[in-house]
Design an enzyme around this catalytic site. Structure first.
Site, PDB file in Angstrom:
ATOM      1  CB  SER A 294      -0.861   0.035   1.263  1.00 44.42           C
ATOM      2  OG  SER A 294      -0.085   0.488   2.374  1.00 44.42           O
ATOM      3  CG  ASP A 295       1.675   5.819  -1.096  1.00 42.50           C
ATOM      4  OD1 ASP A 295       2.638   5.859  -0.302  1.00 42.50           O
ATOM      5  OD2 ASP A 295       1.572   6.625  -2.047  1.00 42.50           O
ATOM      6  CD1 TRP A 296       2.234   7.858   5.481  1.00 39.81           C
ATOM      7  CD2 TRP A 296       4.329   7.063   5.328  1.00 39.81           C
ATOM      8  NE1 TRP A 296       2.909   8.222   6.615  1.00 39.81           N
ATOM      9  CE2 TRP A 296       4.204   7.761   6.545  1.00 39.81           C
ATOM     10  CE3 TRP A 296       5.559   6.485   5.013  1.00 39.81           C
ATOM     11  CZ2 TRP A 296       5.255   7.900   7.445  1.00 39.81           C
ATOM     12  CZ3 TRP A 296       6.605   6.620   5.911  1.00 39.81           C
ATOM     13  CH2 TRP A 296       6.452   7.315   7.112  1.00 39.81           C
ATOM     14  CG  ASN A 297      -0.840   6.260   7.760  1.00 40.03           C
ATOM     15  OD1 ASN A 297      -0.384   5.243   8.294  1.00 40.03           O
ATOM     16  ND2 ASN A 297      -1.071   7.372   8.423  1.00 40.03           N
ATOM     17  CB  ALA A 298      -2.967   3.994   1.309  1.00 45.85           C
TER      18      ALA A 298
END
Ligand code: BGC
Length: 765
Positions: A294-298
């Site tokens: 995933s992307d950061w915190n997504a």
């Protein structure tokens, strides 16, 4: 550079081109399961507790971008011992990472090695041009070598994985992240994607000095509404498949070991929870075997999107979608257990995700030798080496685009008295862009430093961020005493990049005032643009005879610009994204359909244009001038083969009619008008950067097949019809026209690559 050295460098460039045009056919995914890896993964999964599985699926920040390793404290080490983390990002350094890895392999129950990741985007210690600049080189082989340098440096520093290349197509220059990609065109974007992946990974992850690549941000992050970062993409399936997805298909063909999902939503579904896009399209239809992060915190942000009511639901959504690893939000670690208790069908999906993560580790050879990356002794020798600096210099020089050169104003005479004006001329920090990894600004040579040995008066005038205009008077004075003014203008590195969308893409700060004051002196001006996005500068550049686009060129910024200014090198970079005249024109792209009423210069006619602006961009996609002149001639379009193996050889002769050796970027565009459809006026389907000695000629041949002009109608379709062929020096400077007749009508099979993702073979004689 003396003439003999120049000549040798030039011939070396020609040889390179010959190599680059035979760009290898890329092998299938290099992290595909080998039997041994599969046995190991199964064995481990059978022994793992749920907490250990969720641990593998968790990536934590081991530091911050500007304070690497700063979060690796005792608590973090305990967590590693418990097997509750699979990967760290924002960590670096051969010694610290070896210590951290030792804890994982020697002190955790199952001894599974960690994956160490960082955004190594355009260099690690040796900083290359920002990706948009590198795309302007129209030289994928150079992009491959630049990525290779980054991989050598980062892997010697203990890293396994880079979050690059960023391969999002971008057609709206307000979006700050256009700086990270290859611009507006899916064909150029696909070539730059595969080149960088090959550079990072080589053709086998078992080789020395590799980095696992990450194609990001799947699938239409660049189509964000209004160019606002993170905003929704609301686009048709045709646009999705023909424009935004091709670089991702090219990335799979090039063997990208990982993919990252985008933050934003696509047609109403957040990508990180989008099973249709990730599980069905990427995995099932395209057969992608690699790791998806995933992307950061997504994952947690699925709640903010409104797609999940709480983190438990968010974890289940992302897992179902096919996201294997959770970057930093710890939603899998903290909430997936609850989701599993409620829904047992999720359990096999956990095993699948863990298996892919273990395969990635195995593919990098970490089970055989967890310490094969990171060599403290070599780290000292390799980072920023002379050899790497030479690649950075070449990359910087080849990324410069000469946008305007009225009356052959450039190159400058070597004895010209110069006024160098503009704070960006001496902004070392901006030379290294925003994803600077471990780049050092004091290792960059600014334009001011590069010009020190010449007759130059420097006056910063104003800076892009400071409203203070008191420096304008001294700048005007310097201009009055000079023969020529080098006026450096644009954005600093922090005006573009993530979360750096801008509603006004003119010159920030009081720079326009400075330009007006200098123009009023009547001295001839060379505008040197520095920026991470195309700026809207029609009015600013009015009356300025010479304009150079120099992006943020990395450590070798100044010497590269000086080489072009004084004619050591003839520029040959091309715009990977058109430059609008003014902000109201964006989004704008050359590959648009004509409309029923194509833009007409006559304002009394009702047509598709703005009444208050000239038609089209200030400088179009593919535009870039040279100090030499080239003649295009003898276009031939010759069909080859039949039925399933039908192809066309499209050849043109390009002659350097000038008295200097130079390079030219020859571009092949097609237009495939088809019954019932409105197709783009032009689509790039091939290019070649040719080194042609003075007075000499090259014959360049492109091979197209019907898949190259397939269209997406719920699937790739080859439709019969007449295809227009255009060969030229930019999307608006077409020199040769031809046509071919395609008799074929068929669907493109699953597994086959069609449209812009498909590589066009180029040969040069
Ligand atoms: C960016 C990614 C990047 C990640 C890790 C995110 O904010 O969108 O491109 O790889 O951070 O630094």
């Amino acid at each position: 550079m003396n003439a003999a050295i120049k000549r040798r460098a030039f011939l070396a460039a020609s040889a390179l081109l010959a190599a680059s045009t035979r760009f290898p056919a890329f092998a299938a995914s290099k992290v595909a399961a080998s039997e041994e890896h599969e046995r190991r993964a199964r064995g481990l999964i059978a022994q793992m507790s749920l907490a250990e599985k969720l641990g593998q699926m968790t990536q934590l920040a081991g530091g911050r971008q500007k304070a690497l390793n700063s979060r690796i404290d005792d608590a973090a080490l305990d967590r590693v011992r418990q097997g509750r983390v699979g990967s760290y990002l924002h960590v670096a350094g051969a010694e610290p990472l070896a210590r951290l890895q030792r804890v994982a392999v020697e002190e955790s129950r199952l001894g599974i090695p960690l994956l160490f990741a960082m955004d190594v985007v355009h260099g690690y210690r040796t900083i290359m041009p920002v990706p948009l600049g590198m795309a302007a080189s129209f030289d994928p082989e150079l992009a491959r070598r630049a990525a290779r340098v980054a991989a050598v440096e980062a892997s010697v520093s203990g890293l396994h994985w880079t979050f690059a290349p960023m391969i999002d197509i971008a057609r709206d220059a307000r979006w700050g992240r256009v700086v990270e990609g290859a611009g507006e065109d899916p064909y150029l974007g696909s070539r730059m994607a595969e080149a960088q992946i090959l550079g990072f990974q080589t053709d086998d992850l078992a080789n020395k000095d590799v980095l696992l690549a990450c194609a990001k941000h799947f699938g239409a992050y660049g189509a964000a509404d209004g160019g606002r970062d993170y905003d929704r993409a609301d686009i048709s399936n045709e646009t999705l498949h023909e424009v935004y997805l091709p670089p991702f298909q090219a990335a799979i063909a090039a063997g990208s070991g990982s993919f990252m999902t985008a933050f934003n939503e696509l047609n109403g579904v957040p990508t990180t929870g989008n099973a249709d896009l990730v599980r069905s399209l990427l995995r099932d239809q395209w057969g992608y075997q690699g790791l998806v992060v995933s992307d950061w915190n997504a994952i947690l942000e699925l709640v903010a999107h409104g797609a999940a009511s709480d983190p438990v639901e968010a974890a289940a959504l992302a897992l179902r979608a096919g996201v294997d690893m959770d970057m930093t939000s710890e939603t899998y670690a903290d909430h997936l257990e609850k989701a599993l208790a409620a829904d047992q069908t999720l359990l096999p999906l956990v095993d699948e995700a863990v298996s892919r993560i273990l395969h990635a580790k195995a593919g990098l050879g970490l089970f055989d030798d967890p310490f094969r990356f990171g060599e403290a002794e070599r780290e000292k020798l390799v980072l920023g080496s002379q050899e790497h600096r030479a690649v950075a210099r070449e990359a910087a020089t080849r990324s410069i685009v000469l946008l305007r050169n009225e009356g052959k104003f450039l190159p400058l005479r070597s004895d010209a008295r110069i006024a160098l004006i503009g704070a960006l001329a001496d902004d070392a920090s901006s030379t290294i862009g925003s994803w600077r990894a471990r780049g050092q600004m004091d290792e960059s040579i600014t334009l001011r430093a590069a010009l020190e040995s010449r007759t130059v008066t420097y006056a910063p005038g104003v800076s892009p961020r400071d409203p203070d205009t008191s420096g304008i008077a001294a700048a005007v004075e310097a201009a009055r005493n000079a023969d020529v003014v080098l006026l450096v203008m644009g954005e600093d590195f922090d005006h573009s990049g993530e979360a750096r969308s801008r509603s006004d893409i003119g010159l920030p700060g009081p720079q326009k005032e400075l330009v007006d004051a200098i123009r009023a002196t009547g001295k001839p001006i060379v505008a040197i643009l520095m920026n991470g996005r195309p700026l809207a500068l029609e009015e600013v550049l009015d009356g300025i005879p010479a304009v150079l686009e120099t992006w943020f060129l990395g450590n070798e910024s100044g010497p590269a610009i000086a080489d072009v200014l004084f004619g050591e090198v003839s520029p040959a970079g091309r715009l990977p994204m058109g430059m609008p005249r003014r902000i109201g024109q964006v989004p704008q792209y050359y590959a648009h359909p004509p409309t029923g009423r194509p833009a007409n210069p006559d304002l009394s006619k009702d047509s598709a244009r703005y009444h208050d602006a000239d038609i089209g961009p200030l400088f179009p996609f593919g535009h870039g001038l040279s100090y030499a002149e080239f003649r295009y001639s003898d276009l031939s379009v010759v069909p080859q083969g039949k039925g399933g193996s039908l192809a066309w050889k499209i050849a043109a002769t390009v002659t350097n009619t000038s008295a200097r050796d130079a390079e030219e970027v020859v571009q092949l565009y097609i237009r495939a008008p088809l019954a019932g459809l409105a197709r783009p006026v032009k689509e790039l389907r091939g290019f070649a950067r040719l080194a042609i000695p003075a007075g000499d000629a090259r014959r360049v041949t492109f091979t197209l097949d019907p898949e190259h002009f397939a269209v997406w109608r719920g699937g790739w379709q080859i439709l019969p019809g007449s295809v227009e062929i255009m060969v030229g020096a930019s999307s608006e400077d077409i020199r040769l026209h031809g046509r071919l007749e395609n008799p074929e009508a068929r669907a493109v099979g699953p597994g086959e690559i069609a449209g812009a993702a498909r590589l066009t073979t180029v040969t040069v004689a």
